[in-house]
Design an enzyme around this catalytic site. Structure first.
Site, PDB file in Angstrom:
ATOM      1  N   GLY A 186      30.817  93.847   0.296  1.00  0.00           N
ATOM      2  CA  GLY A 186      30.460  95.217  -0.085  1.00  0.00           C
ATOM      3  C   GLY A 186      29.520  95.229  -1.275  1.00  0.00           C
ATOM      4  CB  THR A 187      29.779  93.565  -4.603  1.00  0.00           C
ATOM      5  OG1 THR A 187      31.102  94.060  -4.769  1.00  0.00           O
ATOM      6  CG2 THR A 187      29.058  93.578  -5.929  1.00  0.00           C
TER       7      THR A 187
ATOM      8  CG  ASP B 148      39.951  87.973   1.905  1.00  0.00           C
ATOM      9  OD1 ASP B 148      41.030  87.743   1.345  1.00  0.00           O
ATOM     10  OD2 ASP B 148      39.433  89.107   1.960  1.00  0.00           O
TER      11      ASP B 148
ATOM     12  CG  MET C 269      46.388  89.561  -0.004  1.00  0.00           C
ATOM     13  SD  MET C 269      45.501  89.792  -1.566  1.00  0.00           S
ATOM     14  CE  MET C 269      46.271  91.297  -2.149  1.00  0.00           C
ATOM     15  N   GLY C 270      44.066  88.210   3.167  1.00  0.00           N
ATOM     16  CA  GLY C 270      43.000  87.601   3.977  1.00  0.00           C
ATOM     17  C   GLY C 270      42.226  88.597   4.818  1.00  0.00           C
TER      18      GLY C 270
ATOM     19  CD  GLN D 124      48.133  85.910  -1.094  1.00  0.00           C
ATOM     20  OE1 GLN D 124      47.741  85.430  -0.056  1.00  0.00           O
ATOM     21  NE2 GLN D 124      48.635  87.141  -1.159  1.00  0.00           N
ATOM     22  NE  ARG D 125      42.079  90.363  -5.813  1.00  0.00           N
ATOM     23  CZ  ARG D 125      42.155  91.627  -5.413  1.00  0.00           C
ATOM     24  NH1 ARG D 125      42.439  91.915  -4.159  1.00  0.00           N
ATOM     25  NH2 ARG D 125      41.927  92.607  -6.255  1.00  0.00           N
TER      26      ARG D 125
HETATM   27  O1  F6P Z   1      39.368  90.774  -0.138  1.00  0.00           O
HETATM   28  C1  F6P Z   1      40.333  90.304  -1.026  1.00  0.00           C
HETATM   29  C2  F6P Z   1      41.639  91.017  -0.852  1.00  0.00           C
HETATM   30  O2  F6P Z   1      42.558  90.450  -1.749  1.00  0.00           O
HETATM   31  C3  F6P Z   1      42.178  91.040   0.567  1.00  0.00           C
HETATM   32  O3  F6P Z   1      42.752  89.805   0.945  1.00  0.00           O
HETATM   33  C4  F6P Z   1      43.139  92.190   0.499  1.00  0.00           C
HETATM   34  O4  F6P Z   1      43.331  92.790   1.761  1.00  0.00           O
HETATM   35  C5  F6P Z   1      42.445  93.147  -0.432  1.00  0.00           C
HETATM   36  O5  F6P Z   1      41.512  92.390  -1.182  1.00  0.00           O
HETATM   37  C6  F6P Z   1      43.352  93.896  -1.372  1.00  0.00           C
HETATM   38  O6  F6P Z   1      42.590  94.775  -2.126  1.00  0.00           O
HETATM   39  P1  F6P Z   1      43.163  95.659  -3.321  1.00  0.00           P
HETATM   40  O7  F6P Z   1      42.985  94.858  -4.584  1.00  0.00           O
HETATM   41  O8  F6P Z   1      42.315  96.877  -3.305  1.00  0.00           O
HETATM   42  O9  F6P Z   1      44.613  95.928  -3.056  1.00  0.00           O
END
Ligand code: F6P
Length: 365
Positions: free
Chosen positions: A118-119, A141, A183-184, A288-289
């Site tokens: 997107g960015t 992802d 996620m993914g 995971q992030r």
């Molecule tokens: O694209 C990265 C991701 O972590 C996806 O795996 C997940 O579906 C989404 O972003 C979650 O986004 P948000 O931070 O808006 O909940």
């Protein structure tokens, strides 16, 4: 002649963003002798000219191993269609003229944009308006087709694998089915790789619609052969053959992706009904992030950041860095976005997993 560049991070955060920022600033300042301006919270920083300041080497000290982004980020909004309040009403406006004006006022010769699909699409469109843009792809992802890997992915896989290791011991003690939802989005990479690394019995991914009866069979088979527990990884985008994705919230002008979630619970309930075995769910979510990137992701992020500076120096605007094999290369952003890299249901990795006895719930043919 480049003198001053801007740097921003957009979209969801991802382990390794700070390592890219550090690499860009170090290459820019130490190698090229450029100034670097921090743009906060994606393109919002440029729209509202918020806290735009010069980054010093002190600002990027000690961030190589830190998760998140010191620049802040957002995965909402698009400067071409920005929702703003006007006379008490919410209206959608094109705010790119403000961005162009601020770039001019700041004297930015180029901007390095670190972001996902997107960015990078917004970056490409700003490029069409004359902004000198270089892109750096990011996403846990790992679903961007133009690069073999994105940083953050191996960290997410490591986090999910550790979670599976922990779920294994409790599943075994209680003779339960433990489901880990990961996620993914529409790609099953995190589920597939963590499932293999964590010795899962079942992996459900969006690329292979699953038959829940087939999955239940696997659990029952394990039960009668003495393994009274099962561990499953369910990708948030997994989909039953006769059903739909589990969507928490629809996409909107502001948030351009649907929000996925809940498939882990759907699977656990269905398995408990069919097998009578107590089933529990853990949703790994944003764990995971967050956190410290793996050594691999730090190196990849550093190489991406250094190459992004090189692309600016070479005036290769409208390009983004990518990994091809073991080499860092570049590709036009235009060609890179919009094409998802998904798991090949008949590919080598899935085949290896199946050789290990992992069940994907493929319907009986
Ligand atoms: O694209 C990265 C991701 O972590 C996806 O795996 C997940 O579906 C989404 O972003 C979650 O986004 P948000 O931070 O808006 O909940």
């Amino acid at each position: 002649m480049i003198r001053k560049i801007g740097i921003s991070t957009g979209g969801g955060d991802c382990p390794g963003l700070n390592a890219v920022i550090r690499a860009v600033v170090r290459a820019a300042k130490l190698h090229y002798r450029w100034d670097v301006i921090a743009i906060e919270d994606g393109f919002d920083g440029l729209i509202y000219s918020r806290n735009l300041k010069l980054l010093t080497l002190d600002d990027i000290r000690g961030i190589l191993h830190r998760g998140g982004t010191i620049l802040g980020t957002t995965n909402r909004g698009n400067p071409f269609k920005h929702t703003v309040e006007e006379n008490g009403k919410m209206v959608v406006k094109d705010l790119t003229p403000q961005i162009l004006e601020n770039i001019d006022i700041l004297g930015l010769d180029a901007i390095i944009v670190i972001g996902g699909d997107g960015t990078l699409a917004i970056a490409r469109d700003l490029g069409k308006l004359g902004v000198n843009i270089v892109g750096v792809p990011k996403t846990i992802d790992n679903d961007l087709s133009a690069t073999d890997l994105t940083f953050g992915f191996t960290t997410a896989v490591a986090t999910a694998t550790e979670a599976l290791d922990r779920l294994h011991t409790t599943a075994e003690s209680h003779h339960r089915v433990m489901v880990l939802e990961v996620m993914g989005r529409d790609a099953g990479w995190i589920a597939l790789e963590s499932g293999i690394a964590g010795g899962a019995d079942v992996i459900l991914i969006p690329e292979i619609p699953f038959d829940i009866d087939k999955v239940a069979q696997k659990v029952k088979r394990r039960q009668i052969t003495g393994s009274r527990f099962s561990v499953m990884v369910v990708a948030e985008g997994a989909v039953p053959v006769d059903g739909e994705k589990s969507i928490i919230a629809a996409a909107s002008e502001e948030y351009q992706n649907v929000r996925l979630g809940g498939m882990g619970y759907i699977v656990a309930r269905a398995i408990e009904e069919r097998t009578g075995i107590e089933s529990r769910v853990a949703v790994l979510g944003h764990l995971q992030r967050g956190g410290s990137p793996t050594a691999y992701d730090r190196i990849l992020a550093t190489r991406f950041g250094a190459m992004a500076a090189d692309l600016v120096a070479a005036s290769k605007f409208g390009h983004m860095v990518c990994l091809r094999g073991r080499r860092i290369e570049s590709v036009p952003i235009e060609k890179a976005i919009g094409k998802l890299k998904r798991v090949d249901p008949n590919g080598q990795l899935v085949f290896t997993a199946e050789q290990m006895g992992i069940e994907f719930g493929r319907p009986y043919s």
